[in-house]
Design an enzyme around this catalytic site. Structure first.
Site, PDB file in Angstrom:
ATOM      1  N   CYS A 197      29.155   9.842   8.372  1.00 10.70           N
ATOM      2  CA  CYS A 197      28.068  10.306   8.580  1.00 10.70           C
ATOM      3  C   CYS A 197      27.930  11.187   9.819  1.00 10.70           C
ATOM      4  CB  CYS A 197      27.073   8.736   9.420  1.00 10.70           C
ATOM      5  SG  CYS A 197      25.465   9.021   8.922  1.00 10.70           S
ATOM      6  N   HIS A 198      27.365  12.364   9.739  1.00  8.22           N
ATOM      7  CA  HIS A 198      27.101  13.477  10.705  1.00  8.22           C
ATOM      8  C   HIS A 198      26.363  12.940  12.081  1.00  8.22           C
ATOM      9  CE1 HIS A 198      27.644  15.516   6.827  1.00  8.22           C
ATOM     10  NE2 HIS A 198      28.482  16.482   7.498  1.00  8.22           N
ATOM     11  N   MET A 218      20.377   7.247   6.972  1.00 10.34           N
ATOM     12  CA  MET A 218      21.511   6.190   7.561  1.00 10.34           C
ATOM     13  C   MET A 218      20.823   5.978   8.936  1.00 10.34           C
ATOM     14  SD  MET A 218      23.231   5.675   5.035  1.00 10.34           S
ATOM     15  CE  MET A 218      24.286   4.423   6.100  1.00 10.34           C
ATOM     16  N   GLU A 219      20.430   6.844   9.801  1.00 10.75           N
ATOM     17  CA  GLU A 219      19.773   6.299  11.059  1.00 10.75           C
ATOM     18  C   GLU A 219      18.669   5.205  10.817  1.00 10.75           C
ATOM     19  OE1 GLU A 219      22.490   9.870  11.497  1.00 10.75           O
ATOM     20  OE2 GLU A 219      20.730   9.490   9.948  1.00 10.75           O
ATOM     21  N   ASP A 228      20.374 -12.726  16.182  1.00  8.32           N
ATOM     22  CA  ASP A 228      21.018 -13.227  17.502  1.00  8.32           C
ATOM     23  C   ASP A 228      20.288 -13.889  18.489  1.00  8.32           C
ATOM     24  OD1 ASP A 228      23.373 -13.019  19.484  1.00  8.32           O
ATOM     25  OD2 ASP A 228      22.233 -11.532  20.506  1.00  8.32           O
TER      26      ASP A 228
END
Length: 154
Positions: free
Chosen positions: A74-75, A109-110, A124
């Protein structure tokens, strides 16, 4: 069928060279769903760790900025905007993330990493009440900009 862009002729993985691509505005929206029991949903406002939804929002925003550190090909992108919402719905928490940039490559992707990490953060912060919590339906909802054009999940 098009070939996968992250492999060269020898079949070795590599980072795609996007240096010749025009920098344009690109935006992506992703979603995730955290399936929670009624008991966990009822306990959300009284969580001793703080508000899980607000912590999840911040975690998702932070994660979007770290995507290139997590996904090998990924860039690294200068993000113009990241937003994450987390809202209680029937049976759980729906998370939606938006990422935008002006760059030569997209921000799918972000947005996906933001939604995923926000969902993991809800897990969590509530796992003490139920280890059976499920994270599901992490998906790209839509994207705009770039060579491949616009996309919208049906």
């Amino acid at each position: 069928m098009e070939k996968l862009s992250h492999y060269d002729e020898a079949g070795e993985a590599h980072m795609v060279d996007v240096s010749s691509k025009t920098a344009t505005r690109r935006e992506a929206v992703a979603r995730a769903f955290v399936e929670l029991s009624e008991a966990v949903l009822a306990a959300l406002p009284r969580n001793p760790k703080g508000n899980p939804l607000e912590v999840a929002r911040f975690a998702g925003i932070q994660a979007a900025k770290k995507t290139a550190d997590l996904i090998p090909m990924c860039h690294p992108l200068a993000l113009s905007f990241v937003d994450v919402t987390a809202r209680v719905v029937a049976d759980g928490v729906e998370i939606e993330s938006t990422a935008a940039t002006v760059a030569g490559t997209g921000v799918e992707m972000e947005a996906m990493v933001a939604a995923s990490v926000a969902a993991l953060t809800v897990y969590d912060m509530t796992k003490a009440l139920d280890k059976g919590i499920r994270i599901r339906e992490v998906a790209l909802v839509r994207k705009s900009g770039g060579k491949s054009g616009d996309y919208s999940r049906k």
